[in-house]
Enzyme design. Structure first.
Site, PDB file in Angstrom:
ATOM      1  N   ARG A  31       0.848  -1.186   0.000  1.00  0.00           N
ATOM      2  CA  ARG A  31       0.000   0.000   0.000  1.00  0.00           C
ATOM      3  C   ARG A  31       0.887   1.242   0.000  1.00  0.00           C
ATOM      4  O   ARG A  31       1.753   1.403   0.848  1.00  0.00           O
ATOM      5  CB  ARG A  31      -0.922   0.028   1.221  1.00  0.00           C
ATOM      6  CG  ARG A  31      -1.993  -1.039   1.193  1.00  0.00           C
ATOM      7  CD  ARG A  31      -2.945  -0.901   2.354  1.00  0.00           C
ATOM      8  NE  ARG A  31      -3.825  -2.065   2.443  1.00  0.00           N
ATOM      9  CZ  ARG A  31      -4.656  -2.292   3.445  1.00  0.00           C
ATOM     10  NH1 ARG A  31      -4.726  -1.433   4.447  1.00  0.00           N
ATOM     11  NH2 ARG A  31      -5.421  -3.366   3.448  1.00  0.00           N
ATOM     12  N   SER A 122      -7.959  -1.461   0.726  1.00  0.00           N
ATOM     13  CA  SER A 122      -8.968  -1.809   1.726  1.00  0.00           C
ATOM     14  C   SER A 122      -9.788  -0.604   2.156  1.00  0.00           C
ATOM     15  O   SER A 122     -10.453   0.030   1.350  1.00  0.00           O
ATOM     16  CB  SER A 122      -8.300  -2.496   2.918  1.00  0.00           C
ATOM     17  OG  SER A 122      -9.261  -2.993   3.817  1.00  0.00           O
ATOM     18  N   ASP A 286     -16.604  -2.198   3.853  1.00  0.00           N
ATOM     19  CA  ASP A 286     -15.505  -1.289   3.539  1.00  0.00           C
ATOM     20  C   ASP A 286     -15.155  -1.295   2.057  1.00  0.00           C
ATOM     21  O   ASP A 286     -15.883  -1.850   1.227  1.00  0.00           O
ATOM     22  CB  ASP A 286     -14.285  -1.631   4.389  1.00  0.00           C
ATOM     23  CG  ASP A 286     -13.627  -2.934   3.954  1.00  0.00           C
ATOM     24  OD1 ASP A 286     -14.351  -3.823   3.460  1.00  0.00           O
ATOM     25  OD2 ASP A 286     -12.394  -3.072   4.114  1.00  0.00           O
ATOM     26  N   ASP A 290     -14.422  -6.714   2.671  1.00  0.00           N
ATOM     27  CA  ASP A 290     -14.131  -7.789   3.613  1.00  0.00           C
ATOM     28  C   ASP A 290     -14.440  -7.420   5.067  1.00  0.00           C
ATOM     29  O   ASP A 290     -14.396  -8.280   5.942  1.00  0.00           O
ATOM     30  CB  ASP A 290     -12.686  -8.273   3.480  1.00  0.00           C
ATOM     31  CG  ASP A 290     -11.644  -7.196   3.769  1.00  0.00           C
ATOM     32  OD1 ASP A 290     -12.033  -6.039   4.027  1.00  0.00           O
ATOM     33  OD2 ASP A 290     -10.437  -7.516   3.724  1.00  0.00           O
ATOM     34  N   THR A 353      -2.544 -10.560  14.491  1.00  0.00           N
ATOM     35  CA  THR A 353      -3.401  -9.820  13.573  1.00  0.00           C
ATOM     36  C   THR A 353      -2.983 -10.109  12.139  1.00  0.00           C
ATOM     37  O   THR A 353      -1.806 -10.174  11.819  1.00  0.00           O
ATOM     38  CB  THR A 353      -3.299  -8.315  13.862  1.00  0.00           C
ATOM     39  OG1 THR A 353      -3.824  -8.063  15.162  1.00  0.00           O
ATOM     40  CG2 THR A 353      -4.065  -7.497  12.842  1.00  0.00           C
ATOM     41  N   GLU A 372     -11.664 -10.843  13.608  1.00  0.00           N
ATOM     42  CA  GLU A 372     -10.782  -9.836  14.172  1.00  0.00           C
ATOM     43  C   GLU A 372     -11.617  -8.666  14.669  1.00  0.00           C
ATOM     44  O   GLU A 372     -12.704  -8.393  14.149  1.00  0.00           O
ATOM     45  CB  GLU A 372      -9.796  -9.330  13.123  1.00  0.00           C
ATOM     46  CG  GLU A 372      -8.852 -10.389  12.608  1.00  0.00           C
ATOM     47  CD  GLU A 372      -7.845  -9.833  11.607  1.00  0.00           C
ATOM     48  OE1 GLU A 372      -6.724 -10.366  11.569  1.00  0.00           O
ATOM     49  OE2 GLU A 372      -8.180  -8.884  10.884  1.00  0.00           O
ATOM     50  N   GLU A 373     -11.070  -7.958  15.644  1.00  0.00           N
ATOM     51  CA  GLU A 373     -11.789  -6.808  16.199  1.00  0.00           C
ATOM     52  C   GLU A 373     -11.918  -5.668  15.194  1.00  0.00           C
ATOM     53  O   GLU A 373     -12.723  -4.767  15.381  1.00  0.00           O
ATOM     54  CB  GLU A 373     -11.074  -6.299  17.454  1.00  0.00           C
ATOM     55  CG  GLU A 373      -9.578  -6.084  17.335  1.00  0.00           C
ATOM     56  CD  GLU A 373      -9.185  -4.939  16.450  1.00  0.00           C
ATOM     57  OE1 GLU A 373      -9.901  -3.918  16.485  1.00  0.00           O
ATOM     58  OE2 GLU A 373      -8.179  -5.056  15.728  1.00  0.00           O
ATOM     59  N   LYS A 385     -11.743 -12.648   5.224  1.00  0.00           N
ATOM     60  CA  LYS A 385     -12.900 -12.145   5.943  1.00  0.00           C
ATOM     61  C   LYS A 385     -13.919 -11.673   4.919  1.00  0.00           C
ATOM     62  O   LYS A 385     -13.564 -11.311   3.801  1.00  0.00           O
ATOM     63  CB  LYS A 385     -12.519 -11.035   6.913  1.00  0.00           C
ATOM     64  CG  LYS A 385     -11.626  -9.932   6.376  1.00  0.00           C
ATOM     65  CD  LYS A 385     -11.234  -9.005   7.513  1.00  0.00           C
ATOM     66  CE  LYS A 385     -10.274  -7.909   7.063  1.00  0.00           C
ATOM     67  NZ  LYS A 385      -8.883  -8.373   6.973  1.00  0.00           N
ATOM     68  N   ARG A 505      -2.618   1.904  17.805  1.00  0.00           N
ATOM     69  CA  ARG A 505      -3.892   1.327  18.234  1.00  0.00           C
ATOM     70  C   ARG A 505      -3.754   0.854  19.682  1.00  0.00           C
ATOM     71  O   ARG A 505      -2.825   0.121  20.015  1.00  0.00           O
ATOM     72  CB  ARG A 505      -4.298   0.165  17.343  1.00  0.00           C
ATOM     73  CG  ARG A 505      -4.423   0.508  15.870  1.00  0.00           C
ATOM     74  CD  ARG A 505      -5.264  -0.535  15.134  1.00  0.00           C
ATOM     75  NE  ARG A 505      -5.108  -0.478  13.696  1.00  0.00           N
ATOM     76  CZ  ARG A 505      -5.714   0.392  12.893  1.00  0.00           C
ATOM     77  NH1 ARG A 505      -6.502   1.302  13.422  1.00  0.00           N
ATOM     78  NH2 ARG A 505      -5.518   0.355  11.580  1.00  0.00           N
TER      79      ARG A 505
END
Length: 552
Positions: A31, A122, A286, A290, A353, A372-373, A385, A505
């Protein structure tokens, strides 16, 4: 259906003055800013390294598509011409290049492809001054492992040239078959196969009956990839009124929005559900489809709780009526699903993660559901996902139980207790400041055990590491953990999904048994822990931010 005459392209070897040194993929591919990808030879260099590293390219089949962001069409043209130069036999492209990440995973598996290239950053914004990304999935449909991305990066650092053919652009706005030299290009409707899979997993008749029985819903596609999928599923097949799908046309800049389905960036949808009474159910996905956010009337479902609820109610969906093999969650995700798994008598795995860590467990049959959160949930139907899958799963549960989202949450907490949970994101922090905060806190960990923290005692403090139970591989440095004596946790991580500065985070979790107060605002319930980590890590001082950019 359209066809075009075979093109006999001219192949070129393009030499580089110097290789690029900044093409190290992160947890979800490479990215960078759109401007960086528009540098001469930048995209081509990375794709060259991918084609040299991906097994089975010569004579193989590749799936190709993306979320429709700025740069998508140019990248598809480049990849097709480079694929022809490298001897691919067939490339499957979605119409207009619109292909969600879970739909790509499904196509790779269904068409027995060697893998896929997904063009997406994403949930990051899109446009000429925003972000672009290239992600490679393997033959199992899931993200490629670190060994692959490391090899790609190594290749880019010594690359001297790349191969490409010169040929007119393949038309991709309608289904059809085309040829580029000896390579076949099949342009297909990217929605069909995915919708067919969903119809096998869920009872569409039951969900249709629910929606027709005074059950208004709102789905926000955020001008991203899920618009065509959601319109087909919710409005065409399940009978939701026209207009139930909002922002359903994919745009190169996502309508100048931020396609991240959370309470901050999907606030218009959140206001409809949390402040109004017109809708009983709301959801959003999103940029690449996913991730998901679930809302009920006056009720927000925390992603960690969502995974726990799906696990507890899994047998209500036809695909999972026989029960679950096991479940898995990423380390920062709350332990809510652990409690459910224990009662069900199934294994619950804690991974780093990154969806790729679920892949081995899924392929080995160790788990059925995972999540995942960061608003991501999925199952063994694909190796990614899947936002729309999660939305349909919730509708399946509601169709069976005929109650509200809020009632499902209240019943779940009364049975299993509640894990008060929140994530605080500090975005676009100066990289030096972010790493300084993180490194300082990591150096403090060995001396924290036994110290007071939020009127509790710290029982353990470490940097999370993971040994894969399937292949024995070890992954270290996955996040700083401060574990408290009562089971509460604070996690601090640096995110690898942004392109500007760094994102810090902070994850906070505290368990309340079903005999306690289950109806607190999480920010109040976690208030003492929030203050304690802010003081310990000197968050405000080092980020120069008075409050988080996003609170989940």
């Amino acid at each position: 259906m359209t066809t075009s005459a075979a093109v006999d392209p001219t192949q070129y070897l393009v030499r580089l003055d110097t290789p690029f040194t900044d093409q190290k993929p992160g947890t979800s591919g490479l990215r960078k800013s759109s401007r960086q990808f528009e540098q001469p030879h930048y995209l081509e260099s990375f794709i060259e390294a991918v084609f040299r590293t991906l097994p089975g390219v010569k004579g193989g089949t590749l799936v190709l598509g993306g979320d429709g962001r700025y740069g998508n069409r140019r990248a598809i043209d480049v990849i097709l011409r480079m694929g022809a130069a490298h001897g691919l036999s067939r490339v499957i492209v979605a119409t207009s290049g619109i292909l969600s990440t879970p739909a790509a995973s499904n196509l790779i598996r269904q068409r027995q492809a060697i893998g896929g290239i997904i063009l997406s950053a994403s949930h990051n914004p899109g446009g000429p001054d925003c972000d672009f990304g290239v992600k490679v999935n393997g033959a199992n449909g899931g993200p490629t492992p670190a060994s692959f991305t490391d090899a790609v990066f190594s290749c880019t650092q010594t690359l001297e040239h790349y191969s490409i053919v010169e040929a007119p652009a393949i038309p991709i706005d309608a289904p059809g078959s085309h040829s580029l030299g000896t390579m076949q290009v099949d342009v297909i409707d990217g929605v069909d196969d995915f919708v067919g899979l969903m119809q096998k997993l869920f009872d569409f008749d039951q969900i249709r009956d629910l929606i027709r029985d005074d059950f208004p819903l709102a789905f926000d596609a955020m001008h991203a990839v899920t618009g065509p999928y959601a319109s087909r599923v919710f409005e065409d097949l399940l009978g939701a009124p026209a207009g139930s799908v909002r922002n359903g046309v994919p745009l190169e800049d996502f309508g100048k929005g931020h396609p991240d389905p959370n309470l901050t960036y999907a606030h218009e949808l959140a206001d409809l559900l949390l402040k109004g009474d017109a809708y009983r159910f709301g959801a959003a996905c999103d940029g690449d489809g996913d991730r998901n956010m679930i809302l009920g009337r006056h009720c927000f479902v925390n992603p960690s709780d969502s995974l726990a609820v799906l696990t507890a109610n899994a047998t209500l969906a036809p695909a999972y009526a026989g029960g679950l093999a096991g479940v898995a969650r990423s380390m920062p995700t709350s332990s809510a699903v652990d409690v459910v798994a224990k009662e069900l008598g199934i294994n619950c795995f804690e991974t780093p993660t990154g969806w790729k860590f679920f892949g081995n467990l899924l392929d080995a049959g160790e788990i059925t559901l995972c999540g995942e959160e960061s608003f991501g949930t999925g199952s063994n139907h694909v190796r990614e996902k899947d936002g729309l899958w999660a939305v349909l799963f919730w509708l399946q549960i509601l169709a069976k139980r005929r109650c509200s989202v809020a009632e499902i949450m209240a019943e779940h907490w009364s049975r299993f207790g509640r894990h008060y949970y929140s994530r605080h994101d500090y975005e676009a922090v100066a990289s030096e400041a972010a790493h300084g905060l993180y490194d300082r806190l990591e150096a403090m960990l060995p001396n924290l055990v036994g110290q007071a923290f939020a009127e509790r005692s710290i029982s353990a403090a470490d940097n999370f590491s993971y040994t894969d139970p399937v292949d024995g591989s070890i992954t270290t440095g996955q996040g700083l953990r401060i574990l408290l004596e009562d089971g509460s946790r604070v996690i601090v991580r640096l995110s690898g999904t942004g392109t500007k500065g760094a994102t810090i985070r902070i994850y906070l979790e505290s368990y309340m048994p079903n005999t306690g107060d289950l109806n607190q605002d999480p920010q109040i319930a976690l208030g003492d822990m929030i203050s304690a980590i802010n003081d310990l890590a000197e968050v405000q001082q080092r980020t120069r931010m008075d409050h988080p950019t996003v609170i989940t």
